[in-house]
Scaffold this motif. Structure first.
Motif, PDB file in Angstrom:
ATOM      1  N   PHE A  94      48.432  38.866  18.768  1.00 44.30           N
ATOM      2  CA  PHE A  94      49.873  38.708  18.887  1.00 44.30           C
ATOM      3  C   PHE A  94      50.607  40.029  19.105  1.00 44.30           C
ATOM      4  O   PHE A  94      51.813  40.036  19.330  1.00 44.30           O
ATOM      5  N   ALA A  95      49.904  41.129  19.022  1.00 45.77           N
ATOM      6  CA  ALA A  95      50.525  42.440  19.177  1.00 45.77           C
ATOM      7  C   ALA A  95      50.364  42.943  20.612  1.00 45.77           C
ATOM      8  O   ALA A  95      49.499  42.488  21.355  1.00 45.77           O
ATOM      9  N   ASN A  96      51.211  43.873  20.975  1.00 46.31           N
ATOM     10  CA  ASN A  96      51.182  44.484  22.299  1.00 46.31           C
ATOM     11  C   ASN A  96      50.969  45.989  22.166  1.00 46.31           C
ATOM     12  O   ASN A  96      51.191  46.569  21.094  1.00 46.31           O
ATOM     13  N   LYS A  97      50.588  46.596  23.272  1.00 45.63           N
ATOM     14  CA  LYS A  97      50.415  48.048  23.296  1.00 45.63           C
ATOM     15  C   LYS A  97      51.700  48.704  22.784  1.00 45.63           C
ATOM     16  O   LYS A  97      52.801  48.314  23.166  1.00 45.63           O
ATOM     17  N   GLY A  98      51.535  49.663  21.878  1.00 41.73           N
ATOM     18  CA  GLY A  98      52.678  50.355  21.300  1.00 41.73           C
ATOM     19  C   GLY A  98      53.164  49.751  19.991  1.00 41.73           C
ATOM     20  O   GLY A  98      53.987  50.353  19.302  1.00 41.73           O
ATOM     21  N   ASP A  99      52.680  48.563  19.652  1.00 40.32           N
ATOM     22  CA  ASP A  99      53.042  47.938  18.379  1.00 40.32           C
ATOM     23  C   ASP A  99      52.273  48.602  17.240  1.00 40.32           C
ATOM     24  O   ASP A  99      51.338  49.367  17.462  1.00 40.32           O
ATOM     25  N   ALA A 100      52.675  48.283  16.024  1.00 38.48           N
ATOM     26  CA  ALA A 100      51.993  48.791  14.834  1.00 38.48           C
ATOM     27  C   ALA A 100      51.741  47.629  13.878  1.00 38.48           C
ATOM     28  O   ALA A 100      52.546  46.703  13.791  1.00 38.48           O
ATOM     29  N   ILE A 101      50.623  47.692  13.195  1.00 37.03           N
ATOM     30  CA  ILE A 101      50.282  46.718  12.163  1.00 37.03           C
ATOM     31  C   ILE A 101      50.219  47.473  10.844  1.00 37.03           C
ATOM     32  O   ILE A 101      49.565  48.512  10.750  1.00 37.03           O
ATOM     33  N   LEU A 102      50.915  46.964   9.841  1.00 32.41           N
ATOM     34  CA  LEU A 102      50.923  47.583   8.518  1.00 32.41           C
ATOM     35  C   LEU A 102      50.324  46.609   7.517  1.00 32.41           C
ATOM     36  O   LEU A 102      50.828  45.496   7.340  1.00 32.41           O
ATOM     37  N   LEU A 103      49.243  47.021   6.876  1.00 29.26           N
ATOM     38  CA  LEU A 103      48.612  46.214   5.822  1.00 29.26           C
ATOM     39  C   LEU A 103      49.307  46.540   4.504  1.00 29.26           C
ATOM     40  O   LEU A 103      49.383  47.708   4.106  1.00 29.26           O
ATOM     41  N   ILE A 104      49.823  45.499   3.851  1.00 31.33           N
ATOM     42  CA  ILE A 104      50.518  45.678   2.571  1.00 31.33           C
ATOM     43  C   ILE A 104      49.979  44.683   1.553  1.00 31.33           C
ATOM     44  O   ILE A 104      49.237  43.775   1.884  1.00 31.33           O
ATOM     45  N   ALA A 152      41.719  50.156  21.004  1.00 27.79           N
ATOM     46  CA  ALA A 152      41.517  49.879  22.422  1.00 27.79           C
ATOM     47  C   ALA A 152      42.751  49.212  23.036  1.00 27.79           C
ATOM     48  O   ALA A 152      43.042  49.416  24.218  1.00 27.79           O
ATOM     49  N   ALA A 153      43.470  48.434  22.239  1.00 23.64           N
ATOM     50  CA  ALA A 153      44.667  47.747  22.717  1.00 23.64           C
ATOM     51  C   ALA A 153      45.922  48.608  22.599  1.00 23.64           C
ATOM     52  O   ALA A 153      47.008  48.170  22.988  1.00 23.64           O
ATOM     53  N   GLY A 154      45.787  49.811  22.046  1.00 23.20           N
ATOM     54  CA  GLY A 154      46.946  50.692  21.883  1.00 23.20           C
ATOM     55  C   GLY A 154      47.852  50.291  20.741  1.00 23.20           C
ATOM     56  O   GLY A 154      49.058  50.532  20.764  1.00 23.20           O
ATOM     57  N   ILE A 155      47.270  49.678  19.715  1.00 26.70           N
ATOM     58  CA  ILE A 155      48.022  49.223  18.547  1.00 26.70           C
ATOM     59  C   ILE A 155      47.662  50.102  17.355  1.00 26.70           C
ATOM     60  O   ILE A 155      46.497  50.218  17.003  1.00 26.70           O
ATOM     61  N   ALA A 156      48.662  50.715  16.752  1.00 30.61           N
ATOM     62  CA  ALA A 156      48.438  51.566  15.583  1.00 30.61           C
ATOM     63  C   ALA A 156      48.304  50.693  14.335  1.00 30.61           C
ATOM     64  O   ALA A 156      49.008  49.695  14.190  1.00 30.61           O
ATOM     65  N   VAL A 157      47.400  51.091  13.439  1.00 31.25           N
ATOM     66  CA  VAL A 157      47.188  50.322  12.205  1.00 31.25           C
ATOM     67  C   VAL A 157      47.393  51.242  11.006  1.00 31.25           C
ATOM     68  O   VAL A 157      46.837  52.345  10.957  1.00 31.25           O
ATOM     69  N   PHE A 158      48.184  50.770  10.062  1.00 34.01           N
ATOM     70  CA  PHE A 158      48.500  51.525   8.852  1.00 34.01           C
ATOM     71  C   PHE A 158      48.245  50.650   7.626  1.00 34.01           C
ATOM     72  O   PHE A 158      48.230  49.429   7.721  1.00 34.01           O
ATOM     73  N   ALA A 159      48.100  51.295   6.479  1.00 36.17           N
ATOM     74  CA  ALA A 159      48.013  50.602   5.194  1.00 36.17           C
ATOM     75  C   ALA A 159      48.926  51.333   4.220  1.00 36.17           C
ATOM     76  O   ALA A 159      49.000  52.572   4.224  1.00 36.17           O
ATOM     77  N   LEU A 160      49.627  50.582   3.409  1.00 37.49           N
ATOM     78  CA  LEU A 160      50.562  51.174   2.454  1.00 37.49           C
ATOM     79  C   LEU A 160      49.790  51.799   1.288  1.00 37.49           C
ATOM     80  O   LEU A 160      49.060  51.106   0.570  1.00 37.49           O
TER      81      LEU A 160
END
Length: 87
Positions: free
Chosen positions: A10-20, A42-50
């Motif tokens: 569901f995400a696009n290139k440049g989006d970010a996913i934050l795990l909380i 590979a999809a250009g999606i940044a992933v973060f965790a709080l």
């Protein structure tokens, strides 16, 4: 943990996913998480965790491709992205 991979769909290139909250528990599952992190990168999606949630749940350092951020970083992500979705 298929919900992780659904987020990438569901995400696009440049989006970010934050795990909380309990979502940070996945950063201890290295096999699934390594695949998720690679697919996200590979999809250009940044992933973060709080960080605060990870500490509260006794979770260790995440693998490459997932960055721990604090509450200020969370606020910055919200300001950077005009759309927000919570799972």
């Amino acid at each position: 943990m298929t919900w992780l991979f659904e987020q990438v769909a569901f995400a696009n290139k440049g989006d970010a996913i934050l795990l909380i909250e309990d979502g940070v528990l996945t950063i201890d599952s290295s096999t699934t998480l390594a695949s998720f992190a690679a697919k996200s990168q590979a999809a250009g999606i940044a992933v973060f965790a709080l960080r605060e949630d990870a500490i509260a749940r006794g979770v260790g350092e995440p693998i490459n491709g997932i960055e721990l951020i604090d509450v200020d970083g969370f606020v910055s992500l919200v300001a950077e992205h005009d759309k927000h979705v919570a799972w």
